[in-house]
Structures are given as structure tokens and as C-alpha cells.
Scaffold this motif. Structure first.
Motif, PDB file in Angstrom:
ATOM      1  N   TRP A 145      -6.666   7.647  63.028  1.00 44.76           N
ATOM      2  CA  TRP A 145      -5.621   6.928  62.379  1.00 44.76           C
ATOM      3  C   TRP A 145      -5.295   5.440  63.111  1.00 44.76           C
ATOM      4  N   SER A 197      -5.735   1.925  61.718  1.00 42.41           N
ATOM      5  CA  SER A 197      -4.627   1.126  61.386  1.00 42.41           C
ATOM      6  C   SER A 197      -4.478  -0.211  62.250  1.00 42.41           C
ATOM      7  N   GLU A 198      -5.344  -0.470  63.268  1.00 46.19           N
ATOM      8  CA  GLU A 198      -5.142  -1.686  63.803  1.00 46.19           C
ATOM      9  C   GLU A 198      -6.247  -2.435  63.501  1.00 46.19           C
ATOM     10  N   ILE A 231      -9.739  -1.467  56.755  1.00 43.83           N
ATOM     11  CA  ILE A 231      -8.729  -0.261  56.462  1.00 43.83           C
ATOM     12  C   ILE A 231      -9.186   0.114  55.182  1.00 43.83           C
ATOM     13  N   LYS A 237       0.068  -3.071  52.491  1.00 42.59           N
ATOM     14  CA  LYS A 237      -0.637  -2.573  53.677  1.00 42.59           C
ATOM     15  C   LYS A 237      -0.035  -0.799  53.957  1.00 42.59           C
ATOM     16  N   LEU A 290      -1.813   2.639  53.292  1.00 40.62           N
ATOM     17  CA  LEU A 290      -2.391   3.588  54.309  1.00 40.62           C
ATOM     18  C   LEU A 290      -1.496   4.780  54.188  1.00 40.62           C
TER      19      LEU A 290
END
Length: 163
Positions: free
Chosen positions: A13, A17-18, A24, A122, A126
Motif C-alpha cells: 500500500w 500510494s506514492e 495507482i 484520489k 484509494l
């Protein structure tokens, strides 16, 4: 979740996430698609499992493995994925069309916190991937811990192929 699974998932994750928005979306959908495949594999022979998140969601719902609400959420996520992969370049969560699609996702933020925080597209995407992934993972039909590093590698390969 076992401690070893938590560490594995946390690493996946954090790395996902980065990444950029396109990665993503591709990585998150790859994770859900594989988890849904594995869930279906508990009931259906591998050769009968259709490709694609929408088809697998419909089959999972018809088999009673996922709820109609989960199938609907998976279809919304697949629609966002389709928008990203259709354009391939320059698409982001800031795009008005993507932002509008993300607003259709279930907001997992507790109501008390919603008053104090603006949810970005975003963040909603996520959260939808995270909560759906956890829901798929912890079904009565238990599966081995998914190889999140492998899923991230698949997402990287998909990104490399696109351009």
C-alpha cells in the motif's frame, strides 16, 4: 489480519500510494481483479473465470460471493480504470470527469470526520480499493495471503507497456 499479512499489505500500500495517479489506478485494479479471480477460483474452474473486473464482479455476485453493493462498487472502480487506460497520458484524479466518477464511490470516511476534512478524488479511490480489497480478502472462503509485491510488479509492467 495476521501480522505477516499486515506487513506485506502495508508495504504494498505504501508503494502504491506514492505512485502517480495512473499507476495507482492500474495497480489498484490489478489487485482487486486478482483477488476476485482467487475468490471465484474457490467455486469455479479457472478456465471458466472470465477476464476483466466487470465480468468477474457480475459472476461473483451471481454466485453469492460478493454482495450487489460490492459488485456495483467494483464496476464503478472499473469505469474509472477504463477512463484512465483509454487516455493513457495526462489523466489524473484532478480531471473533472474522473473527479465526478470518484464521487460515485462509497465514502468510507466516518461521518464525524467528513465535516472536518475535504475528501480528494484520489483519497476516495484509494479508500475504495483498500476497503474492497480487505472485504474480498476476508471472505468465508479463505485464500492464501496475496503476493502484493507481485501485484505491484504487474502494475509496473502494465505502466511500462503503456508508454
Amino acid at each position: 489480519m495476521l501480522e505477516s499479512e499486515l506487513k506485506c499489505f502495508d508495504d504494498f500500500w505504501a508503494q502504491l500510494s506514492e505512485r502517480n495517479d495512473w499507476t495507482i489506478v492500474v495497480g489498484g485494479i490489478a489487485l482487486l481483479d486478482q483477488q476476485l479471480h482467487d475468490l471465484l477460483l474457490g467455486r469455479i474452474p479457472a478456465q471458466e473465470i472470465p477476464p476483466g473486473l466487470n465480468a468477474r464482479s457480475a459472476l461473483g455476485s451471481s454466485q453469492g460471493l460478493i454482495s450487489p453493493t460490492e459488485a456495483q462498487e467494483l464496476c464503478r472502480l472499473a469505469q474509472i480504470h477504463q477512463e484512465f487506460t483509454r487516455t493513457r497520458r495526462g489523466m489524473s484524479f484532478d480531471n473533472p470527469q474522473i473527479a465526478q466518477l470518484c464521487l460515485t464511490l462509497y465514502d468510507h470516511m466516518p461521518a464525524a470526520l467528513q465535516r472536518h476534512e475535504t475528501r480528494t478524488s484520489k483519497a476516495r479511490f484509494l479508500d475504495a480499493v483498500l476497503f474492497t480489497s480487505l472485504a474480498l480478502r476476508y471472505r468465508p472462503i479463505q485464500m492464501p495471503c496475496p503476493d502484493f509485491k507481485h501485484q505491484l510488479q504487474l502494475a509496473r509492467e502494465a505502466c511500462a507497456l503503456s508508454g
